[in-house]
Design a protein around this motif. Structure first.
Motif, PDB file in Angstrom:
ATOM      1  N   VAL A  48      10.751 -21.066   5.319  1.00 42.47           N
ATOM      2  CA  VAL A  48      11.315 -20.029   4.789  1.00 42.47           C
ATOM      3  C   VAL A  48      10.679 -19.093   3.803  1.00 42.47           C
ATOM      4  O   VAL A  48      10.515 -17.710   3.713  1.00 42.47           O
ATOM      5  N   LEU A  49       9.876 -20.091   3.041  1.00 45.30           N
ATOM      6  CA  LEU A  49       9.067 -19.308   2.009  1.00 45.30           C
ATOM      7  C   LEU A  49       7.797 -18.543   2.628  1.00 45.30           C
ATOM      8  O   LEU A  49       7.439 -17.534   2.106  1.00 45.30           O
ATOM      9  N   GLY A  50       7.413 -19.139   3.766  1.00 46.73           N
ATOM     10  CA  GLY A  50       6.504 -18.255   4.406  1.00 46.73           C
ATOM     11  C   GLY A  50       6.821 -16.878   5.002  1.00 46.73           C
ATOM     12  O   GLY A  50       6.116 -16.066   4.951  1.00 46.73           O
ATOM     13  N   ALA A  51       7.960 -16.915   5.504  1.00 45.47           N
ATOM     14  CA  ALA A  51       8.818 -15.817   6.077  1.00 45.47           C
ATOM     15  C   ALA A  51       8.924 -14.816   5.092  1.00 45.47           C
ATOM     16  O   ALA A  51       8.736 -13.479   5.210  1.00 45.47           O
ATOM     17  N   ALA A  52       9.622 -15.163   3.766  1.00 44.11           N
ATOM     18  CA  ALA A  52       9.445 -14.169   2.607  1.00 44.11           C
ATOM     19  C   ALA A  52       8.483 -13.845   2.284  1.00 44.11           C
ATOM     20  O   ALA A  52       8.070 -12.539   2.111  1.00 44.11           O
ATOM     21  N   ALA A  53       7.144 -14.712   1.965  1.00 43.42           N
ATOM     22  CA  ALA A  53       6.094 -14.161   1.802  1.00 43.42           C
ATOM     23  C   ALA A  53       5.504 -13.191   2.619  1.00 43.42           C
ATOM     24  O   ALA A  53       4.738 -11.969   2.328  1.00 43.42           O
ATOM     25  N   THR A  54       5.509 -13.418   3.761  1.00 38.10           N
ATOM     26  CA  THR A  54       4.867 -12.296   4.895  1.00 38.10           C
ATOM     27  C   THR A  54       5.937 -11.042   4.769  1.00 38.10           C
ATOM     28  O   THR A  54       5.150 -10.130   4.673  1.00 38.10           O
ATOM     29  N   GLY A  55       7.114 -11.106   4.633  1.00 35.26           N
ATOM     30  CA  GLY A  55       8.059  -9.870   4.394  1.00 35.26           C
ATOM     31  C   GLY A  55       7.209  -9.095   3.009  1.00 35.26           C
ATOM     32  O   GLY A  55       7.146  -8.016   3.205  1.00 35.26           O
ATOM     33  N   ALA A  56       7.016  -9.850   2.100  1.00 35.70           N
ATOM     34  CA  ALA A  56       6.792  -9.275   0.727  1.00 35.70           C
ATOM     35  C   ALA A  56       5.471  -8.480   0.885  1.00 35.70           C
ATOM     36  O   ALA A  56       4.889  -7.597   0.408  1.00 35.70           O
ATOM     37  N   LEU A  57       4.298  -9.182   1.682  1.00 40.62           N
ATOM     38  CA  LEU A  57       3.017  -8.857   1.803  1.00 40.62           C
ATOM     39  C   LEU A  57       2.918  -7.844   2.702  1.00 40.62           C
ATOM     40  O   LEU A  57       1.894  -7.012   2.836  1.00 40.62           O
ATOM     41  N   ILE A  58       3.945  -7.565   3.608  1.00 41.95           N
ATOM     42  CA  ILE A  58       3.830  -6.540   4.475  1.00 41.95           C
ATOM     43  C   ILE A  58       4.595  -5.053   4.124  1.00 41.95           C
ATOM     44  O   ILE A  58       4.142  -4.248   4.382  1.00 41.95           O
ATOM     45  N   GLY A  59       5.377  -5.455   3.395  1.00 39.36           N
ATOM     46  CA  GLY A  59       6.270  -4.412   2.692  1.00 39.36           C
ATOM     47  C   GLY A  59       5.504  -3.337   2.073  1.00 39.36           C
ATOM     48  O   GLY A  59       5.878  -2.152   2.390  1.00 39.36           O
ATOM     49  N   PRO A  60       4.341  -3.323   1.587  1.00 40.01           N
ATOM     50  CA  PRO A  60       3.704  -2.200   0.956  1.00 40.01           C
ATOM     51  C   PRO A  60       3.337  -1.139   2.094  1.00 40.01           C
ATOM     52  O   PRO A  60       3.102  -0.144   2.065  1.00 40.01           O
ATOM     53  N   VAL A  61       2.715  -1.877   3.457  1.00 39.73           N
ATOM     54  CA  VAL A  61       2.363  -1.179   4.436  1.00 39.73           C
ATOM     55  C   VAL A  61       3.445  -0.396   5.034  1.00 39.73           C
ATOM     56  O   VAL A  61       3.414   1.089   5.244  1.00 39.73           O
ATOM     57  N   SER A  62       4.752  -0.759   5.203  1.00 35.11           N
ATOM     58  CA  SER A  62       5.851  -0.129   5.730  1.00 35.11           C
ATOM     59  C   SER A  62       6.229   0.903   4.426  1.00 35.11           C
ATOM     60  O   SER A  62       6.500   2.066   4.973  1.00 35.11           O
ATOM     61  N   LEU A  63       5.987   0.529   3.449  1.00 31.12           N
ATOM     62  CA  LEU A  63       6.497   1.550   2.408  1.00 31.12           C
ATOM     63  C   LEU A  63       5.579   2.816   2.413  1.00 31.12           C
ATOM     64  O   LEU A  63       5.988   4.029   2.393  1.00 31.12           O
ATOM     65  N   HIS A  64       4.377   2.339   2.415  1.00 25.97           N
ATOM     66  CA  HIS A  64       3.445   3.599   2.542  1.00 25.97           C
ATOM     67  C   HIS A  64       3.618   4.569   3.729  1.00 25.97           C
ATOM     68  O   HIS A  64       3.853   5.689   3.777  1.00 25.97           O
ATOM     69  N   ARG A  65       3.968   3.901   4.855  1.00 24.83           N
ATOM     70  CA  ARG A  65       4.355   4.564   6.173  1.00 24.83           C
ATOM     71  C   ARG A  65       5.535   5.429   5.903  1.00 24.83           C
ATOM     72  O   ARG A  65       5.531   6.762   6.414  1.00 24.83           O
ATOM     73  N   LEU A  66       6.557   4.823   5.349  1.00 21.94           N
ATOM     74  CA  LEU A  66       7.928   5.537   5.228  1.00 21.94           C
ATOM     75  C   LEU A  66       7.878   6.693   4.021  1.00 21.94           C
ATOM     76  O   LEU A  66       8.887   7.924   4.465  1.00 21.94           O
ATOM     77  N   VAL A  67       7.220   6.574   3.013  1.00 17.38           N
ATOM     78  CA  VAL A  67       7.184   7.488   2.023  1.00 17.38           C
ATOM     79  C   VAL A  67       5.953   8.595   2.107  1.00 17.38           C
ATOM     80  O   VAL A  67       6.048   9.422   1.115  1.00 17.38           O
TER      81      VAL A  67
END
Length: 141
Positions: A48-67
């Motif tokens: 679960v921690l690994g999944a959460a870390a993966t989400g948080a560290l991939i989040g900036p890429v998605s954020l950049h793409r969407l904004v």
């Protein structure tokens, strides 16, 4: 600042993705069924921690793409930086629990918590202590 942040995230993303992929395979090995309930709980928490870390560290890429193109880059960099920091903390927790699980399975010796603690202190020093010390020492007011 955006380019630097994305480069930093790429390094952390690669590590967390490899670790997470490895963790996902453990449950399908014969050894998993022989783990006691404490080790199985540590495993579940680690995944679960690994999944959460993966989400948080991939989040900036998605954020950049969407904004992208919306003229809010300073705000996007701020949020991406926060996500990256949270991702690093979650990665620290994932690595800690992974190490704990591996050492508990590899050896039942009483020194395991001490060894894990020493490694966590090392991570904290490398990831946060030295950077914060450097920032404080070399920032002009």
């Amino acid at each position: 600042m955006w380019g630097e942040l994305i480069q930093e995230v790429r390094v952390a993303q690669m590590g967390v993705q490899i670790l997470f992929a490895f963790l996902l395979t453990v449950v399908f090995t014969p050894k998993y069924d022989t783990l006691d309930s404490t080790d199985q709980t540590i495993y579940i928490v680690t995944v679960v921690l690994g999944a959460a870390a993966t989400g948080a560290l991939i989040g900036p890429v998605s954020l950049h793409r969407l904004v992208s193109g919306r003229r809010i880059k300073p705000r996007a960099v701020e949020w991406a930086s926060r996500l990256t920091f949270v991702g690093l903390v979650l990665l620290l927790a994932t690595m800690t629990s992974s190490l704990l699980l591996i050492l508990r399975v590899a050896t039942q010796d009483g020194y395991v918590p001490w060894l894990v603690t020493a490694v966590v202190v090392w991570y904290l020093l490398c990831w946060f202590g030295i950077p914060l010390w450097t920032r404080r020492r070399h920032t002009t007011r």
